[in-house]
Design a protein around this motif. Structure first.
Motif, PDB file in Angstrom:
ATOM      1  N   VAL A  99      11.685  -1.795  35.886  1.00  0.00           N
ATOM      2  CA  VAL A  99      10.369  -1.973  35.280  1.00  0.00           C
ATOM      3  C   VAL A  99      10.524  -2.999  34.168  1.00  0.00           C
ATOM      4  O   VAL A  99      11.290  -2.799  33.223  1.00  0.00           O
ATOM      5  N   ILE A 100       9.832  -4.126  34.282  1.00  0.00           N
ATOM      6  CA  ILE A 100      10.004  -5.204  33.306  1.00  0.00           C
ATOM      7  C   ILE A 100       8.850  -5.314  32.318  1.00  0.00           C
ATOM      8  O   ILE A 100       9.004  -5.928  31.258  1.00  0.00           O
ATOM      9  N   ARG A 108       0.239 -13.287  32.378  1.00  0.00           N
ATOM     10  CA  ARG A 108       0.670 -13.513  33.761  1.00  0.00           C
ATOM     11  C   ARG A 108       2.179 -13.715  33.870  1.00  0.00           C
ATOM     12  O   ARG A 108       2.731 -13.606  34.955  1.00  0.00           O
ATOM     13  N   SER A 109       2.843 -14.036  32.745  1.00  0.00           N
ATOM     14  CA  SER A 109       4.272 -14.331  32.767  1.00  0.00           C
ATOM     15  C   SER A 109       5.070 -13.224  32.083  1.00  0.00           C
ATOM     16  O   SER A 109       4.682 -12.740  31.011  1.00  0.00           O
ATOM     17  N   PHE A 110       6.186 -12.842  32.707  1.00  0.00           N
ATOM     18  CA  PHE A 110       7.017 -11.761  32.194  1.00  0.00           C
ATOM     19  C   PHE A 110       8.493 -12.125  32.352  1.00  0.00           C
ATOM     20  O   PHE A 110       8.894 -12.706  33.367  1.00  0.00           O
ATOM     21  N   GLN A 111       9.288 -11.771  31.341  1.00  0.00           N
ATOM     22  CA  GLN A 111      10.725 -12.027  31.372  1.00  0.00           C
ATOM     23  C   GLN A 111      11.422 -10.974  32.225  1.00  0.00           C
ATOM     24  O   GLN A 111      11.167  -9.778  32.082  1.00  0.00           O
ATOM     25  N   LEU A 112      12.300 -11.420  33.120  1.00  0.00           N
ATOM     26  CA  LEU A 112      13.113 -10.466  33.860  1.00  0.00           C
ATOM     27  C   LEU A 112      14.054  -9.761  32.896  1.00  0.00           C
ATOM     28  O   LEU A 112      14.631 -10.381  31.987  1.00  0.00           O
ATOM     29  N   VAL A 113      14.218  -8.466  33.071  1.00  0.00           N
ATOM     30  CA  VAL A 113      15.127  -7.679  32.237  1.00  0.00           C
ATOM     31  C   VAL A 113      15.854  -6.667  33.113  1.00  0.00           C
ATOM     32  O   VAL A 113      15.417  -6.343  34.214  1.00  0.00           O
ATOM     33  N   PRO A 126      17.829  -9.067  28.560  1.00  0.00           N
ATOM     34  CA  PRO A 126      17.091 -10.170  29.186  1.00  0.00           C
ATOM     35  C   PRO A 126      17.938 -10.826  30.277  1.00  0.00           C
ATOM     36  O   PRO A 126      19.130 -11.052  30.086  1.00  0.00           O
ATOM     37  N   ILE A 127      17.309 -11.124  31.399  1.00  0.00           N
ATOM     38  CA  ILE A 127      17.990 -11.795  32.503  1.00  0.00           C
ATOM     39  C   ILE A 127      17.437 -13.210  32.595  1.00  0.00           C
ATOM     40  O   ILE A 127      16.288 -13.420  32.975  1.00  0.00           O
ATOM     41  N   LYS A 128      18.270 -14.191  32.223  1.00  0.00           N
ATOM     42  CA  LYS A 128      17.808 -15.576  32.127  1.00  0.00           C
ATOM     43  C   LYS A 128      18.213 -16.439  33.318  1.00  0.00           C
ATOM     44  O   LYS A 128      17.685 -17.536  33.497  1.00  0.00           O
ATOM     45  N   LYS A 129      19.176 -15.961  34.126  1.00  0.00           N
ATOM     46  CA  LYS A 129      19.674 -16.785  35.233  1.00  0.00           C
ATOM     47  C   LYS A 129      19.660 -16.016  36.561  1.00  0.00           C
ATOM     48  O   LYS A 129      20.705 -15.718  37.141  1.00  0.00           O
ATOM     49  N   PRO A 130      18.447 -15.684  37.062  1.00  0.00           N
ATOM     50  CA  PRO A 130      18.396 -15.032  38.379  1.00  0.00           C
ATOM     51  C   PRO A 130      18.840 -16.003  39.467  1.00  0.00           C
ATOM     52  O   PRO A 130      18.776 -17.225  39.292  1.00  0.00           O
ATOM     53  N   GLY A 157      14.460 -17.208  33.986  1.00  0.00           N
ATOM     54  CA  GLY A 157      14.197 -15.817  34.335  1.00  0.00           C
ATOM     55  C   GLY A 157      12.771 -15.388  34.079  1.00  0.00           C
ATOM     56  O   GLY A 157      12.475 -14.192  33.972  1.00  0.00           O
ATOM     57  N   LEU A 158      11.854 -16.352  34.001  1.00  0.00           N
ATOM     58  CA  LEU A 158      10.450 -16.047  33.741  1.00  0.00           C
ATOM     59  C   LEU A 158       9.694 -15.884  35.061  1.00  0.00           C
ATOM     60  O   LEU A 158       9.711 -16.778  35.910  1.00  0.00           O
ATOM     61  N   LEU A 159       9.040 -14.738  35.204  1.00  0.00           N
ATOM     62  CA  LEU A 159       8.277 -14.403  36.406  1.00  0.00           C
ATOM     63  C   LEU A 159       6.798 -14.618  36.100  1.00  0.00           C
ATOM     64  O   LEU A 159       6.281 -14.076  35.126  1.00  0.00           O
ATOM     65  N   THR A 160       6.104 -15.417  36.915  1.00  0.00           N
ATOM     66  CA  THR A 160       4.698 -15.731  36.654  1.00  0.00           C
ATOM     67  C   THR A 160       3.850 -15.387  37.874  1.00  0.00           C
ATOM     68  O   THR A 160       4.111 -15.888  38.977  1.00  0.00           O
ATOM     69  N   PHE A 161       2.837 -14.547  37.663  1.00  0.00           N
ATOM     70  CA  PHE A 161       1.942 -14.131  38.736  1.00  0.00           C
ATOM     71  C   PHE A 161       0.728 -15.058  38.814  1.00  0.00           C
ATOM     72  O   PHE A 161       0.317 -15.648  37.820  1.00  0.00           O
ATOM     73  N   GLU A 162       0.167 -15.152  39.997  1.00  0.00           N
ATOM     74  CA  GLU A 162      -1.045 -15.942  40.190  1.00  0.00           C
ATOM     75  C   GLU A 162      -2.204 -15.322  39.413  1.00  0.00           C
ATOM     76  O   GLU A 162      -3.032 -16.034  38.845  1.00  0.00           O
ATOM     77  N   SER A 163      -2.258 -13.993  39.397  1.00  0.00           N
ATOM     78  CA  SER A 163      -3.314 -13.287  38.666  1.00  0.00           C
ATOM     79  C   SER A 163      -2.673 -12.285  37.716  1.00  0.00           C
ATOM     80  O   SER A 163      -1.653 -11.670  38.047  1.00  0.00           O
ATOM     81  N   ALA A 164      -3.249 -12.111  36.557  1.00  0.00           N
ATOM     82  CA  ALA A 164      -2.699 -11.182  35.579  1.00  0.00           C
ATOM     83  C   ALA A 164      -2.803  -9.747  36.079  1.00  0.00           C
ATOM     84  O   ALA A 164      -3.880  -9.321  36.523  1.00  0.00           O
ATOM     85  N   PRO A 165      -1.708  -8.976  36.037  1.00  0.00           N
ATOM     86  CA  PRO A 165      -1.784  -7.554  36.403  1.00  0.00           C
ATOM     87  C   PRO A 165      -2.770  -6.822  35.501  1.00  0.00           C
ATOM     88  O   PRO A 165      -2.883  -7.131  34.308  1.00  0.00           O
ATOM     89  N   MET A 166      -3.475  -5.862  36.074  1.00  0.00           N
ATOM     90  CA  MET A 166      -4.495  -5.151  35.309  1.00  0.00           C
ATOM     91  C   MET A 166      -3.853  -4.310  34.208  1.00  0.00           C
ATOM     92  O   MET A 166      -2.643  -4.051  34.209  1.00  0.00           O
TER      93      MET A 166
END
Length: 210
Positions: A99-100, A108-113, A126-130, A157-166
């Motif tokens: 769970v990140i 819309r953007s979240f750091q992998l952890v 923090p996970i910077k090099k997936p 390691g930044l995850l960006t969604f097309e739409s913001a999670p509710m």
């Protein structure tokens, strides 16, 4: 910072000795009690790449890699065989591994952890090099498709969604990852005679903040 997005040969990092370190300042009080404080929010990993060398050809490979990085000047990726997945070593990466974040309806953007838990305490790394092609993501346990619903920057390691999670939606991810490191010396001492006798050269590497 100066960083090359190239991985140290994984077959040579296999067998390397190393792991996480932390810095703790300990003050002894006159009462005999202690006060302990850590100036580091995150641990740092160290490894000895020399222990992964098995053949003389391996020395040539590591010398070429060392020269291309200009010694300590440029960082690079390192596969830590003891900890390189979002799941247990015996498991298979899945979108629900870690769970990140939780959605707020705007971001819309979240750091992998990666979360490390023991008892009632946890640490979030923090996970910077997936690793490209290994990242999976889900929102409220519904798996998303990379390139359709989300994109991942494998250099940050930044995850960006097309739409913001509710609001309140659980955002989770699974992945393989590398450790950003650099050589911890500007010199490698190699003796072919010693190597043939079973003595590996010291090739220290240390994690860097990115």
């Amino acid at each position: 910072m100066s960083f090359h997005e190239v991985r140290f040969p994984a077959d040579l990092s296999f067998g390397a000795l190393g792991g996480p370190e932390r810095r703790t300042d300990v003050v002894q009080l006159t009462s005999g009690h202690e006060e302990r404080n850590s100036p580091w929010a995150h641990s740092r990993r160290r490894f000895d790449a020399g222990l992964g060398l098995r053949k003389l050809d391996d020395i040539e490979t590591i010398l070429a890699f060392f020269e291309a990085r200009r010694g300590q000047l440029y960082g690079f990726r390192w596969k830590d065989w003891s900890d390189y997945r979002s799941c247990k070593p015996s498991g298979t990466v899945s979108a629900g591994d870690q769970v990140i974040a939780y959605g707020d309806g705007v971001s819309r953007s979240f750091q992998l952890v990666k979360n490390y838990r023991s008892g009632g305490t946890s640490y979030q790394r923090p996970i910077k090099k997936p690793v490209a092609g290994t990242v999976k993501a889900a929102v409220q346990d519904v798996e998303m498709l990379e390139g359709v619903h989300f994109a991942v920057d494998v250099t940050t390691g930044l995850l960006t969604f097309e739409s913001a999670p509710m609001v309140g939606a659980e955002v989770s991810a699974g992945y393989e990852f590398d450790v950003p490191v650099r050589f911890d010396a500007d010199r490698i001492n190699v003796s072919v005679a010693s190597f043939n006798a079973g003595q590996a050269p010291d090739v220290p590497v240390v994690e860097v903040r990115v």
